[in-house]
Design a protein around this motif. Sequence first.
Motif: not given
Lengths: 301, 390
Positions: A233, A235-237, A252, A298, A300
């Motif tokens: 992953l 992705t941003k929190f 991310p 994955i 964003d």
Amino acid sequence: MDETVAEFIKRTILKIPMNELTTILKAWDFLSENQLQTVNFRQRKESVVQHLIHLCEEKRASISDAALLDIIYMQFHQHQKVWDVFQMSKGPGEDVDLFDMKQFKNSFKKILQRALKNVTVSFRETEENAVWIRIAWGTQYTKPNQYKPTYVVYYSQTPYAFTSSSMLRRNTPLLGQALTIASKHHQIVKMDLRSRYLDSLKAIVFKQYNQTYETHNSTTPLQERSLGLDINLETKFKSGLNGSILAEREEPLRCLIKFSSPHLLEALKSLAPAGIADAPLSPLLTCIPNKRMNYFKIRDK
Amino acid sequence: MDSYNAPESTPSASSRPEDYFIGATPLQKRLESVRKHSSFIPTPPRRKIPQCSQLQEDVDPQKVAFLLHKQWTLYSLTPLYKFSYSNLKEYSRLLNAFIVAEKQKGLAVEVGEDFNIKVIFSTLLGMKGAQRDPEAFLVQGLILSPRLEYSGTILVDCNLCLLGSSDPSTLAFQVAGTTGACHHTRILSKSQLPSENRQGKVLWTGWFCCIFGDSLLETVSEDFTCLPLFLANGAESNTAIIGTWFQKTFDCYFSPLAINAFNLSWMAAMWTACKMDHYVATTEFLWSVPCSPQSLDISFAIHPEDAKALWDSVHKTPGEVTQEEVDLFMDCLYSHFHRHFKIHLSATRLVRVSTSVASAHTDGKIKILCHKYLIGVLAYLTELAIFQIE
């Protein structure tokens, strides 16, 4: 017998656990029954190994004999490597030729030898129309490194080959080429599927998963494990709880999530009924059999 | 260095809940409140973030290097009766004799056929939190194999006579043989034994320590030595035999120390809070989900810099970690996970946490990776051990 061959055989035998030694030596079928009977397998391992080397010397073992022993060791210890899956395809309109094992082996070996000059290629056929291939890589100027070989398991009645992830990645294109041409295919692609367990990979790739599962239940040995699922992953929190946490951070979170279980798909399916997962299950968790992938990235959007 | 905000207290002898509360340590208060699901909200427990304590400068990094990067199994140990640091040589001799006797009884000692095992007691200087803490000590079991044969002459340089150097600060009692007579046979080894470890290969290690054990020290009389935390590395059967000898000799009791999920999440938060120059390992959590037909393991590894960034964003109290911050930190991880997978990790069981400082498993296994925070890690473990004893 060459000293390097002796050393290589010695190191290979030293890796073999004592309780497997006689089985593997018999499968190797290089030392005769008489010779094996002269060995006292109850001694300390170092003494047994010395005796065996002595016998190999008597029989003048060559590098190809040693390589064969190495293949057999690897067949017994498959889980020590992580296996990738390659899928080959024929060009449009090409005929489906009858597979000729001898022709395949000759062609495969020739392609590698022509490209690298120094390379050790060994084969061992097994049931299910599979052939185990061991390649020790050298270069135009250096001898092959016997201690970092690549193993390939090719199922000749299918377009799939499994290869041990090798450190020597620069040879992968050449390996792919040799496999494709020798097996009379047109193209080769690496699938996003990998595992230590060849049986699990086979199950997914040969679309036998459901069938095999039923037999797994009754006959699964304790060590047998299924595929894992790895999701990378980046992705941003975004928190629902407290909007201010990491709000200013652009980067991310870099995470790697791994799911593992003796029966992964069944375990994942049971999460929703147990209340641990919301139903319906996230598609990431259910797509292994369909997409035939077990690692994902994955990001964003 | 005081790691509690609350004043030190002796455990209350009374069993009335109110007395329990008043005299209780913060840990007991917290657990009592959890147990009772009471609305009484005690001062949120706090712990100081491990810092490099002054005392650590005394600890020679090389001397403790062998403690790092090894997996230790944890036990709590009740105080030792009539233990004396000046009798370490004698204890070595007695324990050796005990092990030999056990072996002859046919009980499993995992050493292989021709090997001799010798135990050595030594003190571990500087391995303490406060000055009051008793000195830590170490027991090592070594293999000596003078009869081992390789091809040709094999000789092991046998330096069993080295009865300590002239430097008194080393305090390592190197016990030779059984009665003090040495094997003077010069045996050189073909395999590379490190030159400082001339007695042989270390097969088993156990060490006893006490880091900030004030709450326990206050309750026992002078005859007792309090070293509540015991860490063992090596075969389980050896641990059992050596443990039996200690229990018989010092009237003490070992008990395996498990670490529950609550404490694991505290450890994760505290170790993430530690300031590191560079990270040697990724920050990882492992949950176990008991589902049918067999369990599922979920590993969540996060880049240590990102874990630190998340922690820094959650952390409000300088120099300390509070319960709220630990809960929020874990909730952030749970919510990030849930966003992608729709799985509620909070409903599963946390079994392992791993950071660049140390890693801990619920079965009571620990591996310490960072020399700087060794004392800090041990302080928390001592706290858990003391709680288990009380």
